[in-house]
Design an enzyme around this catalytic site. Structure first.
Site, short mmCIF file in Angstrom:
data_model
loop_
_atom_site.label_atom_id
_atom_site.label_comp_id
_atom_site.label_asym_id
_atom_site.label_seq_id
_atom_site.Cartn_x
_atom_site.Cartn_y
_atom_site.Cartn_z
N TYR A 16 0.82 -1.22 0.00
CA TYR A 16 0.00 0.00 0.00
C TYR A 16 0.86 1.26 0.00
CZ TYR A 16 -4.37 -2.49 0.48
OH TYR A 16 -5.46 -3.28 0.23
N TYR A 142 -14.30 -4.49 3.51
CA TYR A 142 -12.92 -4.89 3.21
C TYR A 142 -12.69 -6.26 3.82
CZ TYR A 142 -7.93 -5.39 2.94
OH TYR A 142 -6.69 -5.90 2.67
N ASP A 234 -16.74 -12.00 9.55
CA ASP A 234 -15.31 -11.69 9.44
C ASP A 234 -14.87 -10.91 10.69
OD1 ASP A 234 -12.82 -10.61 8.97
OD2 ASP A 234 -13.25 -10.00 6.91
N LYS A 263 -5.16 -11.34 12.37
CA LYS A 263 -4.67 -10.15 13.09
C LYS A 263 -4.32 -10.42 14.56
CE LYS A 263 -5.85 -6.54 9.99
NZ LYS A 263 -6.94 -6.58 9.03
C1 LIG Z 1 -7.06 -7.01 7.59
C2 LIG Z 1 -8.39 -7.62 7.26
C3 LIG Z 1 -8.49 -8.72 6.39
C4 LIG Z 1 -7.29 -9.26 5.65
O1 LIG Z 1 -6.34 -9.79 6.50
P1 LIG Z 1 -4.81 -9.91 5.97
O2 LIG Z 1 -4.13 -10.71 7.02
O3 LIG Z 1 -4.30 -8.52 5.87
O4 LIG Z 1 -4.84 -10.61 4.65
C5 LIG Z 1 -9.72 -9.27 6.19
N1 LIG Z 1 -10.83 -8.79 6.81
C6 LIG Z 1 -10.77 -7.74 7.65
C7 LIG Z 1 -12.00 -7.27 8.33
C8 LIG Z 1 -9.55 -7.11 7.89
O5 LIG Z 1 -9.50 -6.03 8.68
#
Ligand SMILES: *Cc1c(COP(=O)(O)O)cnc(C)c1O
Length: 419
Positions: A16, A142, A234, A263
């Site tokens: 990015y 996202y 998610d 994360k």
């Molecule tokens: C960061 C994120 C992703 C992607 O995770 P990466 O480990 O960066 O591929 C997917 N969904 C959400 C809600 C995120 O914040």
């Protein structure tokens, strides 16, 4: 001798990042909520290094657990074999999730956790010999950067070179009291053909920390479920305490079919993704026919080092002190929010997440011309903040001290008042 900066510039290509216009700072060590650069500057990591660090950098407890594992078993193929840490982590995680979550599928990061979730839902219907086509997602969503994850994410300039190659998705608004009936109508229009609905619960992080009410989301999810639509929750960003509860799920009345984590999963120590599923989904793959198996896997699936980091992070997260600290951060955010003059900025707050959308003459966007100014403003004050356009936000590690939070608040106030 060349500096780290110069050597980096020669060989590394950053995510990015427009490489032509950027000044990259080499970080050589970390401790608690601090990151130390080559020249010894201590930065407060106000964004938990892209929202991953929960308990601080180089946490000695996590480090010792990972070290033990490194000396015991660093990696083993996860097809045909398993290991104690993957078993223990799955048992402990499932015990904390909505009761219907029964199976854990490991992968490497958030995007892969989303790919796995989407493929599970698509193949679920195929295995039941009722293939379906449509996937529903939220506007401004996202879910990651791989192709499937990009497809279910908002189409914007990040994804624009690839639009012709992304699969079709029905994007709906996030729920409000007013629009729920309209959302139900949209869902009804596609219902027979819907594979799944994927959503970020409560907070849409990358979109600029956009927030919606738990009650409205619950209503929408319950409606989808009553219509037989699979739900993919998610929790990659919001999981593990970010929203003030252990999971966003703890604030909702509807249990999803599939959940995604990454994360904070390992406390931000090691890359790892997890997708969990209900027995009903698992059962659709459990058959005499080999072709019904889930043909997906990564070389490092359930890597033992990542599993032990996740277990250690869970130990820390579940300490009563940590939950207390999460509540304290949330209360401090709440008190601080009231100090921001309404005519200068919009404030959004959910648990440990605080977002401030600054009002400039210009429209809100990731490319807002104020972004570099904002980034530098905080960097000059030794605070690492990565504004999303004109939106600044705080997603601190839970170990951050009250005085460091105050330092960040003061800088934000200074900025807001000078605007
Ligand atoms: C960061 C994120 C992703 C992607 O995770 P990466 O480990 O960066 O591929 C997917 N969904 C959400 C809600 C995120 O914040």
């Amino acid at each position: 001798m060349k500096t780290l900066k110069e050597r980096n510039k020669q060989v590394n290509w950053h995510p990015y990042t427009q490489m032509k216009s950027v000044d990259i700072i080499p970080i050589v060590s970390g401790n608690g909520s601090y990151l130390y650069s080559e020249d010894g500057t201590a930065y407060i990591d106000a964004v938990s290094s892209w929202w991953v660090t929960l308990h601080g950098h180089s946490h000695p407890y996590i480090a010792s657990k990972v070290t033990d594992q490194l000396n015991t078993l660093e990696q083993v193929i996860f097809a045909g074999f398993t290991h104690p840490k993957a078993i223990e982590l799955s048992e402990r995680l499932l015990a904390l999730l909505p009761r219907n979550q029964q199976k854990v599928f490991y992968s490497d990061n958030g995007s892969t956790a989303v790919e796995v979730a989407l493929k599970m839902c698509i193949q679920y219907h195929v295995n039941l010999q009722q293939p379906r086509n449509k996937i529903i997602a939220f506007k401004n969503a996202y879910h990651g950067d791989t192709f499937g994850a990009m497809s279910v994410s908002e189409r914007n300039f990040w994804t624009s070179p690839f639009h012709d190659r992304l699969f079709e998705v029905v994007f709906i608004d996030t729920p409000t009291q007013e629009n729920l009936p309209t959302l139900f109508e949209t869902i009804d229009a596609y219902v027979e053909d819907v594979v799944c609905f994927i959503y970020e619960p409560l907070v849409q992080g990358a979109a600029g920390m956009l927030m919606h009410e738990a009650a409205h989301l619950s209503e929408l999810l319950n409606y989808c479920q009553s219509k037989g639509i699979l739900l993919i929750q998610d929790e990659i960003f919001v999981g593990f305490g970010r929203t003030g509860t252990l999971f966003a799920a703890d604030q909702l009345t509807c249990n999803p079919d599939v959940m995604c984590f990454s994360k904070g999963l390992t406390g931000g120590t090691m890359p790892m993704g997890i997708t969990t599923a209900t027995s009903a989904i698992y059962e659709a793959f459990y058959a005499d026919e080999k072709t019904k198996a889930f043909f997906h896997g990564h070389s490092f699936t359930a890597n033992p080092l990542a599993c032990s980091a996740a277990l250690a992070s869970l130990d820390l997260l579940l300490e009563p002190e940590t939950m207390k600290k999460i509540n304290l951060i949330s209360e401090m955010h709440q008190v601080f929010s009231k100090k921001i003059p309404k005519e200068k900025a919009l404030v959004r707050h959910c648990g440990t997440i605080l977002a401030i959308e600054l009002k400039f003459d210009e429209k809100s966007s990731y490319f807002n011309s104020k972004q570099p100014f904002l980034y530098d403003f905080f960097l000059k004050r030794n605070i690492i903040m990565r504004p999303l356009g004109n939106i600044i936000y705080l997603v601190p590690p839970y170990c951050i001290s009250e005085s460091d939070l105050e330092v960040i608040y003061d800088s934000i106030l200074e900025l807001v008042e000078s605007n």
